[in-house]
Design a protein around this motif. Structure first.
Motif, PDB file in Angstrom:
ATOM      1  N   ALA A  70      40.431  72.766  40.270  1.00  0.00           N
ATOM      2  CA  ALA A  70      39.958  71.699  39.398  1.00  0.00           C
ATOM      3  C   ALA A  70      40.931  70.527  39.456  1.00  0.00           C
ATOM      4  O   ALA A  70      42.088  70.676  39.840  1.00  0.00           O
ATOM      5  CB  ALA A  70      39.835  72.211  37.964  1.00  0.00           C
ATOM      6  N   VAL A  71      40.441  69.354  39.065  1.00  0.00           N
ATOM      7  CA  VAL A  71      41.259  68.142  39.006  1.00  0.00           C
ATOM      8  C   VAL A  71      41.218  67.618  37.582  1.00  0.00           C
ATOM      9  O   VAL A  71      40.149  67.511  36.983  1.00  0.00           O
ATOM     10  CB  VAL A  71      40.712  67.036  39.935  1.00  0.00           C
ATOM     11  CG1 VAL A  71      41.560  65.784  39.839  1.00  0.00           C
ATOM     12  CG2 VAL A  71      40.622  67.514  41.353  1.00  0.00           C
ATOM     13  N   GLY A  72      42.367  67.281  37.040  1.00  0.00           N
ATOM     14  CA  GLY A  72      42.450  66.643  35.728  1.00  0.00           C
ATOM     15  C   GLY A  72      43.264  65.375  35.839  1.00  0.00           C
ATOM     16  O   GLY A  72      44.335  65.374  36.453  1.00  0.00           O
ATOM     17  N   THR A  73      42.757  64.276  35.280  1.00  0.00           N
ATOM     18  CA  THR A  73      43.430  62.981  35.377  1.00  0.00           C
ATOM     19  C   THR A  73      43.523  62.337  34.007  1.00  0.00           C
ATOM     20  O   THR A  73      42.583  62.400  33.224  1.00  0.00           O
ATOM     21  CB  THR A  73      42.667  62.048  36.330  1.00  0.00           C
ATOM     22  OG1 THR A  73      42.652  62.624  37.623  1.00  0.00           O
ATOM     23  CG2 THR A  73      43.297  60.682  36.409  1.00  0.00           C
ATOM     24  N   ILE A  74      44.664  61.718  33.741  1.00  0.00           N
ATOM     25  CA  ILE A  74      44.865  60.931  32.523  1.00  0.00           C
ATOM     26  C   ILE A  74      45.326  59.546  32.945  1.00  0.00           C
ATOM     27  O   ILE A  74      46.198  59.416  33.801  1.00  0.00           O
ATOM     28  CB  ILE A  74      45.910  61.564  31.590  1.00  0.00           C
ATOM     29  CG1 ILE A  74      45.428  62.925  31.083  1.00  0.00           C
ATOM     30  CG2 ILE A  74      46.216  60.630  30.405  1.00  0.00           C
ATOM     31  CD1 ILE A  74      46.431  63.661  30.217  1.00  0.00           C
ATOM     32  N   GLU A  75      44.738  58.526  32.345  1.00  0.00           N
ATOM     33  CA  GLU A  75      45.161  57.145  32.577  1.00  0.00           C
ATOM     34  C   GLU A  75      45.668  56.578  31.265  1.00  0.00           C
ATOM     35  O   GLU A  75      45.042  56.768  30.219  1.00  0.00           O
ATOM     36  CB  GLU A  75      43.999  56.294  33.083  1.00  0.00           C
ATOM     37  CG  GLU A  75      44.412  54.868  33.388  1.00  0.00           C
ATOM     38  CD  GLU A  75      43.254  53.982  33.775  1.00  0.00           C
ATOM     39  OE1 GLU A  75      43.243  53.485  34.899  1.00  0.00           O
ATOM     40  OE2 GLU A  75      42.361  53.796  32.930  1.00  0.00           O
ATOM     41  N   THR A  76      46.812  55.908  31.315  1.00  0.00           N
ATOM     42  CA  THR A  76      47.411  55.330  30.109  1.00  0.00           C
ATOM     43  C   THR A  76      47.738  53.863  30.325  1.00  0.00           C
ATOM     44  O   THR A  76      47.844  53.396  31.463  1.00  0.00           O
ATOM     45  CB  THR A  76      48.721  56.048  29.723  1.00  0.00           C
ATOM     46  OG1 THR A  76      49.718  55.771  30.703  1.00  0.00           O
ATOM     47  CG2 THR A  76      48.526  57.537  29.574  1.00  0.00           C
TER      48      THR A  76
ATOM     49  N   HIS B  64      55.298  56.383  21.328  1.00  0.00           N
ATOM     50  CA  HIS B  64      55.231  55.067  20.687  1.00  0.00           C
ATOM     51  C   HIS B  64      54.755  54.006  21.683  1.00  0.00           C
ATOM     52  O   HIS B  64      55.305  53.860  22.770  1.00  0.00           O
ATOM     53  CB  HIS B  64      56.598  54.679  20.135  1.00  0.00           C
ATOM     54  CG  HIS B  64      56.623  53.331  19.509  1.00  0.00           C
ATOM     55  ND1 HIS B  64      55.990  53.061  18.319  1.00  0.00           N
ATOM     56  CD2 HIS B  64      57.163  52.163  19.925  1.00  0.00           C
ATOM     57  CE1 HIS B  64      56.157  51.787  18.018  1.00  0.00           C
ATOM     58  NE2 HIS B  64      56.878  51.229  18.983  1.00  0.00           N
ATOM     59  N   GLY B  65      53.731  53.270  21.307  1.00  0.00           N
ATOM     60  CA  GLY B  65      53.218  52.178  22.112  1.00  0.00           C
ATOM     61  C   GLY B  65      52.293  52.590  23.240  1.00  0.00           C
ATOM     62  O   GLY B  65      51.726  51.731  23.911  1.00  0.00           O
ATOM     63  N   ALA B  66      52.134  53.876  23.475  1.00  0.00           N
ATOM     64  CA  ALA B  66      51.270  54.341  24.564  1.00  0.00           C
ATOM     65  C   ALA B  66      49.819  54.384  24.107  1.00  0.00           C
ATOM     66  O   ALA B  66      49.529  54.578  22.929  1.00  0.00           O
ATOM     67  CB  ALA B  66      51.702  55.720  25.024  1.00  0.00           C
ATOM     68  N   GLU B  67      48.933  54.193  25.059  1.00  0.00           N
ATOM     69  CA  GLU B  67      47.500  54.200  24.757  1.00  0.00           C
ATOM     70  C   GLU B  67      46.762  54.911  25.885  1.00  0.00           C
ATOM     71  O   GLU B  67      47.009  54.652  27.067  1.00  0.00           O
ATOM     72  CB  GLU B  67      47.009  52.763  24.651  1.00  0.00           C
ATOM     73  CG  GLU B  67      45.553  52.619  24.343  1.00  0.00           C
ATOM     74  CD  GLU B  67      45.124  51.159  24.297  1.00  0.00           C
ATOM     75  OE1 GLU B  67      43.972  50.891  24.645  1.00  0.00           O
ATOM     76  OE2 GLU B  67      45.947  50.301  23.929  1.00  0.00           O
ATOM     77  N   ILE B  68      45.868  55.818  25.521  1.00  0.00           N
ATOM     78  CA  ILE B  68      45.028  56.507  26.503  1.00  0.00           C
ATOM     79  C   ILE B  68      43.877  55.576  26.853  1.00  0.00           C
ATOM     80  O   ILE B  68      43.147  55.131  25.966  1.00  0.00           O
ATOM     81  CB  ILE B  68      44.482  57.827  25.938  1.00  0.00           C
ATOM     82  CG1 ILE B  68      45.625  58.768  25.582  1.00  0.00           C
ATOM     83  CG2 ILE B  68      43.520  58.477  26.934  1.00  0.00           C
ATOM     84  CD1 ILE B  68      45.219  59.935  24.709  1.00  0.00           C
ATOM     85  N   THR B  69      43.716  55.271  28.130  1.00  0.00           N
ATOM     86  CA  THR B  69      42.599  54.418  28.543  1.00  0.00           C
ATOM     87  C   THR B  69      41.483  55.217  29.204  1.00  0.00           C
ATOM     88  O   THR B  69      40.387  54.702  29.380  1.00  0.00           O
ATOM     89  CB  THR B  69      43.076  53.301  29.491  1.00  0.00           C
ATOM     90  OG1 THR B  69      43.737  53.887  30.603  1.00  0.00           O
ATOM     91  CG2 THR B  69      44.020  52.350  28.776  1.00  0.00           C
ATOM     92  N   GLY B  70      41.767  56.449  29.567  1.00  0.00           N
ATOM     93  CA  GLY B  70      40.733  57.299  30.138  1.00  0.00           C
ATOM     94  C   GLY B  70      41.299  58.636  30.576  1.00  0.00           C
ATOM     95  O   GLY B  70      42.497  58.770  30.815  1.00  0.00           O
ATOM     96  N   TYR B  71      40.415  59.615  30.640  1.00  0.00           N
ATOM     97  CA  TYR B  71      40.790  60.929  31.154  1.00  0.00           C
ATOM     98  C   TYR B  71      39.530  61.668  31.561  1.00  0.00           C
ATOM     99  O   TYR B  71      38.429  61.357  31.085  1.00  0.00           O
ATOM    100  CB  TYR B  71      41.585  61.748  30.133  1.00  0.00           C
ATOM    101  CG  TYR B  71      40.800  62.197  28.939  1.00  0.00           C
ATOM    102  CD1 TYR B  71      40.214  63.465  28.909  1.00  0.00           C
ATOM    103  CD2 TYR B  71      40.628  61.377  27.842  1.00  0.00           C
ATOM    104  CE1 TYR B  71      39.481  63.876  27.803  1.00  0.00           C
ATOM    105  CE2 TYR B  71      39.899  61.787  26.742  1.00  0.00           C
ATOM    106  CZ  TYR B  71      39.337  63.036  26.729  1.00  0.00           C
ATOM    107  OH  TYR B  71      38.603  63.448  25.653  1.00  0.00           O
TER     108      TYR B  71
END
Length: 103
Positions: free
Chosen positions: A4-10, A68-75
């Protein structure tokens, strides 16, 4: 069996660093891709068994939320990528990451 593939974009580097660290510590996964996208966005991808990738992505998302200051833009998680996806996209196990392969 395909991994499987898992991706997080921040948004911002600290978030993706926290996500990557949490992901490889939480599940038996291998970090296969790190990249800088446009506008200060960063992404990290892991491979492994579906259950391990799910645990890893959940841990990564939690870590980003605590940064602090991080934001999830997609996953996303792809449980059974087609072999063509493996061939075309840079998510395969390379010689650089093979030594860290956890399964």
């Amino acid at each position: 069996m395909p991994a499987a593939v898992g991706t997080i974009e921040t948004l911002g580097f600290p978030g993706v660093l926290a996500a990557a660290d949490a992901m490889v510590k939480a599940g038996a996964v291998t970090l296969v891709k790190f990249d800088r996208n446009e506008s200060g966005r960063f992404m990290v991808s892991v491979r492994g068994k579906i259950s391990e990738v799910k645990v890893a992505v959940d841990a990564g998302l939690e870590a980003v939320e605590k940064t602090h200051g991080a934001e999830i833009t997609g996953y996303y998680i792809i449980p059974n990528p087609h072999e063509n996806v493996d061939t075309v996209l840079p998510i395969e196990y390379t010689s650089q990451v093979e030594q860290f392969r956890s399964f």
